[in-house]
Design an enzyme around this catalytic site. Structure first.
Site, PDB file in Angstrom:
ATOM      1  N   HIS A 267     -56.424  49.312 -54.687  1.00 26.84           N
ATOM      2  CA  HIS A 267     -54.860  49.704 -54.536  1.00 26.84           C
ATOM      3  C   HIS A 267     -53.798  48.505 -54.525  1.00 26.84           C
ATOM      4  O   HIS A 267     -53.197  48.321 -55.420  1.00 26.84           O
ATOM      5  CB  HIS A 267     -54.742  50.515 -53.044  1.00 26.84           C
ATOM      6  CG  HIS A 267     -53.561  50.845 -52.851  1.00 26.84           C
ATOM      7  ND1 HIS A 267     -52.807  52.146 -53.157  1.00 26.84           N
ATOM      8  CD2 HIS A 267     -52.292  50.210 -52.252  1.00 26.84           C
ATOM      9  CE1 HIS A 267     -51.511  52.136 -52.882  1.00 26.84           C
ATOM     10  NE2 HIS A 267     -51.370  51.408 -52.380  1.00 26.84           N
ATOM     11  N   GLU A 268     -54.311  47.549 -53.446  1.00 29.52           N
ATOM     12  CA  GLU A 268     -53.467  46.281 -53.291  1.00 29.52           C
ATOM     13  C   GLU A 268     -53.414  45.330 -54.548  1.00 29.52           C
ATOM     14  O   GLU A 268     -52.605  44.765 -54.990  1.00 29.52           O
ATOM     15  CB  GLU A 268     -53.952  45.435 -52.254  1.00 29.52           C
ATOM     16  CG  GLU A 268     -53.866  46.336 -50.898  1.00 29.52           C
ATOM     17  CD  GLU A 268     -52.506  46.951 -50.683  1.00 29.52           C
ATOM     18  OE1 GLU A 268     -51.482  46.525 -51.052  1.00 29.52           O
ATOM     19  OE2 GLU A 268     -52.548  47.862 -50.027  1.00 29.52           O
ATOM     20  N   HIS A 271     -51.057  46.654 -57.031  1.00 29.01           N
ATOM     21  CA  HIS A 271     -49.851  46.053 -56.793  1.00 29.01           C
ATOM     22  C   HIS A 271     -49.630  44.362 -57.190  1.00 29.01           C
ATOM     23  O   HIS A 271     -48.495  43.941 -57.826  1.00 29.01           O
ATOM     24  CB  HIS A 271     -49.250  45.987 -55.204  1.00 29.01           C
ATOM     25  CG  HIS A 271     -49.136  47.447 -54.617  1.00 29.01           C
ATOM     26  ND1 HIS A 271     -48.147  48.102 -55.033  1.00 29.01           N
ATOM     27  CD2 HIS A 271     -49.744  48.058 -53.669  1.00 29.01           C
ATOM     28  CE1 HIS A 271     -47.812  49.009 -54.283  1.00 29.01           C
ATOM     29  NE2 HIS A 271     -48.932  49.351 -53.360  1.00 29.01           N
ATOM     30  N   GLU A 297     -45.720  51.579 -56.260  1.00 26.21           N
ATOM     31  CA  GLU A 297     -46.705  52.464 -55.794  1.00 26.21           C
ATOM     32  C   GLU A 297     -47.617  53.086 -56.753  1.00 26.21           C
ATOM     33  O   GLU A 297     -48.632  53.415 -56.668  1.00 26.21           O
ATOM     34  CB  GLU A 297     -46.170  53.192 -54.657  1.00 26.21           C
ATOM     35  CG  GLU A 297     -47.323  54.076 -54.102  1.00 26.21           C
ATOM     36  CD  GLU A 297     -47.927  53.212 -53.079  1.00 26.21           C
ATOM     37  OE1 GLU A 297     -47.616  52.009 -52.774  1.00 26.21           O
ATOM     38  OE2 GLU A 297     -49.163  53.832 -52.444  1.00 26.21           O
TER      39      GLU A 297
HETATM   40 MG    MG Z   1     -49.193  50.747 -51.563  1.00 24.58          MG
END
Ligand code: MG
Length: 511
Positions: A267-268, A271, A297
């Site tokens: 997830h990160e 980003h 996101e």
């Molecule tokens: Mg996030």
């Protein structure tokens, strides 16, 4: 005149780049606070952050900047299209920053800081009553903020705009309603399924050091530039980009829950790839800034869920897991692992929820925030309404307010209008993913081989490299050929969870 412009734009850019550098230094101090800072430094760090925030505010709201912006907006003939986009975005930021009176900004900072303290204590004791007076003050201040910022339709628009530029309640309501309608039969079918995936394998003991090694390998496979990033530990995982060449991500490890760190890092890293994909040549200008939280996101969700939790990726990662955890995964093949990762459960806690039920947690908060802001409901009504809606949407009742209305920090921090960006992230991700599957040939077999470069290349081209050149809704429309629609996400869920739960018919949508 054109000659005059030639001097004005560089002057504006010089000033804004300097402000951006101060903002980045403050981001770095914030990162340090969460990862490295010794506990006794909390007081001095708060002073440093406040000082930097003050300088940043002064530098970005100087009257000279306003004058330059007005002149360049009125006559931008000598400017290229990128420069014009920068002027437009700087003007947008300048207006937002200068519309709020200083006393309101100070009052908000003070009240939200105290409200956070009150919230921590209230959550610990599950005592909404002790937090309610603070929340009342926050809501009153946010109403005033919305009024100062101005709006055409709903006061919520003014707050939402800070996180998702140009998004409005009028645009968002039908999207969310369509999503809710589509989700209800899916959630009912999955929660009511007689045969559910067994996820116990994920709760065996997975030593932290080996998990970390795997996470770092996955970051590399995803294409995160090692020379321009760091992975560290923090209580709450986050990503923080000071420049495309300096992006920090964090994670937390749970030896008894394998998905925590692995999917947290994916997830990160999603980003981080966005931050690293912003054009370094434009660093310090809006063309090298992320366009919105909803688009940010979408990048994290796409890598975490659409790719990371797909069967092809699980097939790819399975031998790498098995090498490190042979006993824990004895007798568990890729398909069993994929199914275990896809177990759907109603939980009262948003951050623990799966990708299917997650959005209903947001629907609940969005409805309450809007009603609160216009005064249709009062702060004292919140715990009851929260529990009623939770029952209606997910069929569960939180055991107390700590697991209900008090679970999130956002309202204490004054972040009203923020929640919908999580939902937009999921919808944007599904729509981008739909398009990637059309544009990138044999994407599943590429993923199964760990060849993720073509996906990253597509995202770089269609999303990352544009920075804030287009407003977020236009960026998504350009990238996918269609305006944002919840249908892609619903179809994605049906395909994936139909396979995991062996369901071929989902029943009619109902209200
Ligand atoms: Mg996030």
């Amino acid at each position: 005149m054109a000659k005059d412009m030639k001097k004005k734009y560089p002057e504006l850019k010089r000033r804004m780049k300097e402000a951006q550098a101060i903002g980045a230094a403050s981001g770095l101090a914030g990162w340090d606070q969460e990862t490295m800072m010794p506990p006794k430094a909390a007081g001095s760090r708060a002073e440093q952050l406040a000082a930097l925030a003050g300088v940043y505010h002064e530098k970005t709201t100087e009257p000279a900047i306003g004058r330059l912006l007005r002149k360049l907006t009125k006559d931008g003939k000598g400017l290229g299209s990128g420069e014009r986009a920068c002027v437009r975005e700087w003007m947008r930021d300048y207006r937002r920053a200068t519309k709020l009176p200083v006393d309101l900004v100070r009052e908000l900072a003070k009240v939200t800081s105290l409200a956070q303290d009150a919230w921590i204590k209230a959550r610990r004791a599950s005592d909404f009553g002790s937090f309610a007076p603070w929340l009342k003050r926050v809501v009153a201040l946010k109403r005033r903020e919305a009024k100062c910022l101005g709006y055409k339709g709903h006061p919520y628009d003014a707050l939402l705009d800070a996180y998702e530029p140009e998004m409005t309640v009028e645009m968002l309501d039908p999207i969310i309603e369509g999503l809710r309608e589509g989700l209800v039969p899916i959630v009912a079918a999955l929660l009511g399924a007689r045969k559910k995936p067994d996820s116990r394998v994920l709760t065996r003991r997975y030593p932290e050091a080996l998990q970390e090694e795997l996470c770092r390998e996955v970051m590399g496979i995803m294409g995160v530039d090692r020379e321009a990033s760091r992975l560290d530990r923090s209580a709450h995982p986050f990503c923080c980009g000071m420049a495309p060449t300096d992006v920090r991500i964090t994670t937390r490890f749970n030896e008894r829950w394998l998905p925590q760190a692995l999917y947290g890092v994916m997830h990160e890293s999603g980003h981080a790839l966005y931050e690293q994909g912003l054009p370094m040549k434009q660093h310090g200008t809006p063309l090298a800034e992320a366009v919105s939280l909803g688009v940010h996101e979408s990048q994290s969700r796409l890598w975490e869920n659409m790719i990371g939790r797909s069967l092809p990726f699980v097939k790819f990662i399975h031998p790498r897991l098995k090498k490190r955890f042979p006993a824990q995964l004895a007798g568990v093949g890729p398909r069993e692992l994929f199914r275990a990762l896809g177990r759907v459960e109603a939980t009262p806690i948003r951050v623990e929820s799966d990708e299917v039920t997650y959005n209903l947690h947001i629907v609940l908060r969005y409805d309450l925030e809007k009603a609160l802001l216009v005064g249709d409901i009062g702060v004292r009504d919140l715990p009851g309404l929260w529990n009623d809606r939770m029952k209606e949407l997910l069929g569960i009742t939180p055991k107390d307010d700590a697991h209900g209305v008090l679970q999130d920090t956002h309202w204490a921090q004054g972040l009203i209008g923020y929640f919908p960006t999580y939902l937009l992230g999921n919808l944007n991700a599904a729509q981008l993913w739909h398009r990637i599957r059309r544009d990138v040939p044999a994407v599943d077999s590429k993923i199964a081989k760990g060849s993720l470069g073509p996906i990253l290349k597509w995202l770089r081209e269609r999303v990352h490299r544009h920075g804030r050149r287009f407003p977020p809704a236009e960026l998504i429309r350009r990238a996918t050929g269609r305006p944002l629609s919840p249908g892609y996400f619903i179809e994605y869920l049906k395909g994936k969870y139909g396979e995991i739960y062996d369901i071929s018919s989902w029943g009619p949508a109902r209200g």
